[in-house]
Design an enzyme around this catalytic site. Structure first.
Site, mmCIF file in Angstrom:
data_model
loop_
_atom_site.group_PDB
_atom_site.id
_atom_site.type_symbol
_atom_site.label_atom_id
_atom_site.label_comp_id
_atom_site.label_asym_id
_atom_site.label_seq_id
_atom_site.Cartn_x
_atom_site.Cartn_y
_atom_site.Cartn_z
ATOM 1 N N ASP A 260 -23.895 -71.057 -35.163
ATOM 2 C CA ASP A 260 -25.213 -71.223 -34.577
ATOM 3 C C ASP A 260 -25.691 -69.872 -34.043
ATOM 4 O O ASP A 260 -25.095 -69.328 -33.120
ATOM 5 C CB ASP A 260 -25.094 -72.246 -33.447
ATOM 6 C CG ASP A 260 -26.398 -72.542 -32.732
ATOM 7 O OD1 ASP A 260 -27.385 -71.787 -32.914
ATOM 8 O OD2 ASP A 260 -26.426 -73.519 -31.962
ATOM 9 N N ASP B 107 -35.892 -71.694 -36.166
ATOM 10 C CA ASP B 107 -37.037 -71.323 -35.334
ATOM 11 C C ASP B 107 -37.111 -72.218 -34.096
ATOM 12 O O ASP B 107 -37.208 -71.736 -32.959
ATOM 13 C CB ASP B 107 -38.318 -71.419 -36.163
ATOM 14 C CG ASP B 107 -39.550 -70.869 -35.459
ATOM 15 O OD1 ASP B 107 -39.402 -70.028 -34.558
ATOM 16 O OD2 ASP B 107 -40.660 -71.266 -35.847
#
Length: 172
Positions: free
Chosen positions: A10, A34
């Site tokens: 991540d 995003d």
């Protein structure tokens, strides 16, 4: 590949000088990476993005802008807008290449030594993953040759498909 590192995970959790956000042209957050960057980074990123929007009307496909990283464990977020895949006959390759190149212009301008890239355009924008990976590696390799100040470019793959793809391409 020397200065290129491959990670699976991540991007919002990596401690970094700069991370790249696969943004949309509104710069107001969205889905995928995003949305995650905006959620974790908090309102400071959104506030800077709104200033950029007010100044220049957002960010065009293939362009990039930079903000501070808010609550992320990074100093900067470089927001770039990759192309939506249509059919390969609408300049998608050049627009993706441009997105990476414009990130490297900012990296150079801000004298950033280490940067983390996600897989731009391969999620909800449906750019073919292998095609995108080849373009990314081509641009990154070229920019590393041209800018000796960059110490490391990290590719952060959220999914196993992209990780395995990059791993195979980098082993060639």
């Amino acid at each position: 590949m020397g200065k290129i590192t491959l990670l699976q995970g991540d991007i919002t959790k990596v401690s970094a000088e700069a991370i790249v956000n696969a943004a949309n042209s509104s710069l107001l957050g969205g889905g995928g990476v995003d949305g995650a960057i905006h959620r974790v980074g908090g309102p400071a990123i959104l506030a800077e993005c709104q200033i950029i929007r007010n100044r220049q009307g957002g960010c065009k496909v293939g362009d990039a802008v930079i903000t501070k990283a808010g609550n992320l464990p990074a100093d900067y977020v470089i927001h770039t807008v990759g192309p939506r895949w249509q059919d390969g006959h609408h300049g998608e390759d050049e627009l993706l290449r441009s997105a990476y190149l414009n990130c490297f212009k900012i990296i150079d301008e801000y004298d950033i030594k280490t940067v983390f890239f996600p897989n731009i355009s391969t999620g909800i924008y449906h750019f073919p993953k292998e095609r995108a990976a080849n373009i990314a590696l081509e641009v990154i390799t070229r920019c590393l040759r041209e800018n000796a100040n960059i110490e490391r470019v990290n590719l952060v793959c959220f999914d196993a498909d992209n990780y395995n793809l990059y791993s195979a391409l980098m082993a060639e």
